[in-house]
Motif scaffolding. Structure first.
Motif, PDB file in Angstrom:
ATOM      1  N   TRP A  54     -17.448 -13.466  11.613  1.00  0.00           N
ATOM      2  CA  TRP A  54     -17.960 -12.094  11.540  1.00  0.00           C
ATOM      3  C   TRP A  54     -16.871 -11.179  10.979  1.00  0.00           C
ATOM      4  O   TRP A  54     -17.096 -10.445  10.019  1.00  0.00           O
ATOM      5  CB  TRP A  54     -18.377 -11.651  12.935  1.00  0.00           C
ATOM      6  N   ASN A  55     -15.690 -11.220  11.580  1.00  0.00           N
ATOM      7  CA  ASN A  55     -14.611 -10.317  11.191  1.00  0.00           C
ATOM      8  C   ASN A  55     -14.012 -10.655   9.828  1.00  0.00           C
ATOM      9  O   ASN A  55     -13.439  -9.782   9.171  1.00  0.00           O
ATOM     10  CB  ASN A  55     -13.538 -10.279  12.271  1.00  0.00           C
ATOM     11  N   LYS A  56     -14.172 -11.876   9.396  1.00  0.00           N
ATOM     12  CA  LYS A  56     -13.731 -12.285   8.061  1.00  0.00           C
ATOM     13  C   LYS A  56     -14.660 -11.690   6.997  1.00  0.00           C
ATOM     14  O   LYS A  56     -14.242 -11.390   5.891  1.00  0.00           O
ATOM     15  CB  LYS A  56     -13.777 -13.808   7.997  1.00  0.00           C
TER      16      LYS A  56
ATOM     17  N   LEU B  19     -18.859  -7.167  21.786  1.00  0.00           N
ATOM     18  CA  LEU B  19     -18.855  -6.006  20.885  1.00  0.00           C
ATOM     19  C   LEU B  19     -17.447  -5.481  20.608  1.00  0.00           C
ATOM     20  O   LEU B  19     -17.141  -5.077  19.489  1.00  0.00           O
ATOM     21  CB  LEU B  19     -19.718  -4.884  21.465  1.00  0.00           C
ATOM     22  N   SER B  20     -16.594  -5.507  21.629  1.00  0.00           N
ATOM     23  CA  SER B  20     -15.235  -4.974  21.461  1.00  0.00           C
ATOM     24  C   SER B  20     -14.394  -5.801  20.490  1.00  0.00           C
ATOM     25  O   SER B  20     -13.359  -5.330  20.012  1.00  0.00           O
ATOM     26  CB  SER B  20     -14.532  -4.896  22.823  1.00  0.00           C
ATOM     27  N   GLN B  21     -14.838  -7.010  20.168  1.00  0.00           N
ATOM     28  CA  GLN B  21     -14.076  -7.890  19.278  1.00  0.00           C
ATOM     29  C   GLN B  21     -14.602  -7.915  17.848  1.00  0.00           C
ATOM     30  O   GLN B  21     -14.000  -8.539  16.978  1.00  0.00           O
ATOM     31  CB  GLN B  21     -14.087  -9.322  19.830  1.00  0.00           C
ATOM     32  N   LEU B  22     -15.723  -7.247  17.599  1.00  0.00           N
ATOM     33  CA  LEU B  22     -16.375  -7.330  16.296  1.00  0.00           C
ATOM     34  C   LEU B  22     -16.111  -6.109  15.426  1.00  0.00           C
ATOM     35  O   LEU B  22     -16.142  -4.976  15.906  1.00  0.00           O
ATOM     36  CB  LEU B  22     -17.887  -7.493  16.482  1.00  0.00           C
ATOM     37  N   ASN B  23     -15.897  -6.357  14.148  1.00  0.00           N
ATOM     38  CA  ASN B  23     -15.748  -5.281  13.169  1.00  0.00           C
ATOM     39  C   ASN B  23     -17.099  -4.641  12.880  1.00  0.00           C
ATOM     40  O   ASN B  23     -18.145  -5.250  13.062  1.00  0.00           O
ATOM     41  CB  ASN B  23     -15.199  -5.833  11.848  1.00  0.00           C
ATOM     42  N   GLY B  24     -17.029  -3.421  12.364  1.00  0.00           N
ATOM     43  CA  GLY B  24     -18.212  -2.733  11.876  1.00  0.00           C
ATOM     44  C   GLY B  24     -18.834  -1.790  12.880  1.00  0.00           C
ATOM     45  O   GLY B  24     -18.542  -1.819  14.074  1.00  0.00           O
ATOM     46  N   GLU B  25     -19.682  -0.942  12.343  1.00  0.00           N
ATOM     47  CA  GLU B  25     -20.522  -0.071  13.166  1.00  0.00           C
ATOM     48  C   GLU B  25     -21.811  -0.845  13.392  1.00  0.00           C
ATOM     49  O   GLU B  25     -22.587  -1.076  12.460  1.00  0.00           O
ATOM     50  CB  GLU B  25     -20.814   1.241  12.440  1.00  0.00           C
TER      51      GLU B  25
ATOM     52  N   LYS C  89     -15.303  -0.575   8.543  1.00  0.00           N
ATOM     53  CA  LYS C  89     -16.136   0.553   8.134  1.00  0.00           C
ATOM     54  C   LYS C  89     -17.530   0.133   7.676  1.00  0.00           C
ATOM     55  O   LYS C  89     -18.328   0.975   7.285  1.00  0.00           O
ATOM     56  CB  LYS C  89     -15.438   1.351   7.047  1.00  0.00           C
ATOM     57  N   ASP C  90     -17.826  -1.158   7.713  1.00  0.00           N
ATOM     58  CA  ASP C  90     -19.146  -1.640   7.312  1.00  0.00           C
ATOM     59  C   ASP C  90     -20.179  -1.337   8.395  1.00  0.00           C
ATOM     60  O   ASP C  90     -19.835  -1.112   9.550  1.00  0.00           O
ATOM     61  CB  ASP C  90     -19.107  -3.148   7.046  1.00  0.00           C
ATOM     62  N   SER C  91     -21.434  -1.369   8.002  1.00  0.00           N
ATOM     63  CA  SER C  91     -22.548  -1.142   8.927  1.00  0.00           C
ATOM     64  C   SER C  91     -23.312  -2.452   9.109  1.00  0.00           C
ATOM     65  O   SER C  91     -23.620  -3.142   8.133  1.00  0.00           O
ATOM     66  CB  SER C  91     -23.485  -0.072   8.354  1.00  0.00           C
ATOM     67  N   VAL C  92     -23.614  -2.788  10.365  1.00  0.00           N
ATOM     68  CA  VAL C  92     -24.331  -4.028  10.662  1.00  0.00           C
ATOM     69  C   VAL C  92     -25.547  -3.710  11.523  1.00  0.00           C
ATOM     70  O   VAL C  92     -25.419  -3.110  12.586  1.00  0.00           O
ATOM     71  CB  VAL C  92     -23.432  -5.033  11.424  1.00  0.00           C
ATOM     72  N   SER C  93     -26.716  -4.122  11.062  1.00  0.00           N
ATOM     73  CA  SER C  93     -27.924  -4.076  11.885  1.00  0.00           C
ATOM     74  C   SER C  93     -28.159  -5.485  12.383  1.00  0.00           C
ATOM     75  O   SER C  93     -28.398  -6.398  11.587  1.00  0.00           O
ATOM     76  CB  SER C  93     -29.121  -3.588  11.076  1.00  0.00           C
TER      77      SER C  93
END
Length: 85
Positions: free
Chosen positions: A38-40, A66-72, A45-49
């Motif tokens: 996921w983080n790779k 959630l605290s470990q994942l990049n993105g909004e 600053k990306d958006s994820v639905s």
């Protein structure tokens, strides 16, 4: 910023490994690999639905993942997303 759509990560879901023939020995191995990928792929600053079946388990597990994942991240709840557990 890039917009991503995904679903069915099933973090913390032990039985999904066998049900979906995922190549992991246990939940920790699976969650670690999913978070790394996921983080790779997704920047801060990306958006994820995420369209359902995000985390199997209660709010503590949700917060941990959630605290470990990049993105909004925007979550759509599904049958394995009971945050009350």
């Amino acid at each position: 910023m890039t917009v991503f759509y995904t679903s069915d990560t099933h973090f913390c879901h032990k039985n999904i490994i066998q049900h979906e023939n995922r190549p992991f020995n246990d939940i920790d191995e699976m969650d670690t690999a999913l978070i790394e990928q996921w983080n790779k792929t997704i920047g801060k600053k990306d958006s994820v639905s995420h369209l359902g079946d995000f985390v199997f388990g209660g709010i503590t597990k949700w917060e941990k993942i959630l605290s470990q994942l990049n993105g909004e991240i925007h979550l759509v709840l599904c049958n394995h997303d009971d945050k009350k557990q």
